[in-house]
Design a protein around this motif. Structure first.
Motif, PDB file in Angstrom:
ATOM      1  N   VAL A 150      69.083  46.348  99.545  1.00 13.58           N
ATOM      2  CA  VAL A 150      68.764  45.814 101.197  1.00 13.58           C
ATOM      3  C   VAL A 150      69.334  47.529 101.805  1.00 13.58           C
ATOM      4  O   VAL A 150      70.312  47.789 102.390  1.00 13.58           O
ATOM      5  N   LYS A 151      68.200  47.620 102.325  1.00  6.27           N
ATOM      6  CA  LYS A 151      69.205  48.281 103.977  1.00  6.27           C
ATOM      7  C   LYS A 151      69.754  47.886 105.207  1.00  6.27           C
ATOM      8  O   LYS A 151      69.526  46.441 105.319  1.00  6.27           O
ATOM      9  N   PRO A 152      70.751  48.475 105.674  1.00 10.38           N
ATOM     10  CA  PRO A 152      71.687  48.337 106.661  1.00 10.38           C
ATOM     11  C   PRO A 152      70.825  47.293 107.443  1.00 10.38           C
ATOM     12  O   PRO A 152      69.724  47.931 107.723  1.00 10.38           O
ATOM     13  N   LEU A 153      71.504  46.939 108.112  1.00 12.58           N
ATOM     14  CA  LEU A 153      71.216  45.599 109.245  1.00 12.58           C
ATOM     15  C   LEU A 153      72.080  45.654 109.911  1.00 12.58           C
ATOM     16  O   LEU A 153      73.110  46.738 110.042  1.00 12.58           O
ATOM     17  N   ALA A 154      71.729  46.346 111.751  1.00 20.58           N
ATOM     18  CA  ALA A 154      71.541  46.226 112.804  1.00 20.58           C
ATOM     19  C   ALA A 154      71.851  44.772 113.185  1.00 20.58           C
ATOM     20  O   ALA A 154      70.924  44.539 113.919  1.00 20.58           O
ATOM     21  N   ILE A 155      73.496  44.350 112.592  1.00 16.04           N
ATOM     22  CA  ILE A 155      73.324  42.877 113.852  1.00 16.04           C
ATOM     23  C   ILE A 155      74.347  43.006 114.425  1.00 16.04           C
ATOM     24  O   ILE A 155      74.769  41.605 114.488  1.00 16.04           O
ATOM     25  N   ASP A 156      75.312  43.387 115.206  1.00 21.44           N
ATOM     26  CA  ASP A 156      76.139  43.495 115.681  1.00 21.44           C
ATOM     27  C   ASP A 156      75.363  42.896 117.090  1.00 21.44           C
ATOM     28  O   ASP A 156      74.999  43.392 117.642  1.00 21.44           O
TER      29      ASP A 156
END
Length: 166
Positions: A150-156
């Motif tokens: 899975v592509k890295p998530l931007a969940i910060d």
């Protein structure tokens, strides 16, 4: 921002981040979700379930309706069933923080640990721990998801604030 508003924001952020993780999981098959991984709870589904179990334990204590669940309980083996339960739990957490007031937040809570004895801590510490615990294990999920392709998530939190809660 006062403590109540902070926890209300964290509850909304938490639901947002969980949705992003579940959206990423939706692109994986059951084999990838259940595959052994190098994490404390050794698969994506087991880690998702652990976070849900912990949220139910902590929120139950906070609302005065404690539950008894083992920390490695798999409440939902399938992602669809899990997603519905996760969304319902996130709604309960948001509703709890919406009812929260400064006086209640300033009180202590005594509870029975799942692994040790009885403890008493400030409610604000317990609530902060609940959100921090999720962030900790979402980081592990993120790593497992990348391992699964899975592509890295931007969940910060900052991405949530920029997108939703600015």
């Amino acid at each position: 921002m006062n403590g109540v508003a902070y926890f209300q924001r964290m509850a909304r952020y938490n639901a947002w981040a969980n949705q992003h993780v579940l959206d990423a999981c939706a692109g994986l098959g059951a084999g990838d979700l259940d595959a052994p991984r190098a994490a404390f709870f050794p698969s994506i589904m087991k880690t998702l379930n652990h976070i849900l179990v912990a949220d139910r334990l902590w929120l139950g204590r906070l609302i005065g309706a404690p539950e008894r669940l083992a920390l490695d309980t798999v409440l939902h083996a399938g992602l669809g069933e899990f997603r519905a339960a996760r969304e319902a739990q996130d709604a309960k957490i948001i509703a709890f923080t919406e009812r929260l007031d400064t006086d209640t937040l300033a009180t202590d809570l005594s509870y029975q640990s799942m692994l040790a004895g009885a403890y008493t801590l400030p409610r604000e510490v317990i609530l902060a721990h609940m959100f921090n615990h999720q962030t900790h294990h979402r980081g592990q999920l993120h790593s497992m998801l990348i391992e699964a392709g899975v592509k890295p998530l931007a969940i910060d939190l900052v991405y949530y604030c920029l997108e939703v809660d600015a």
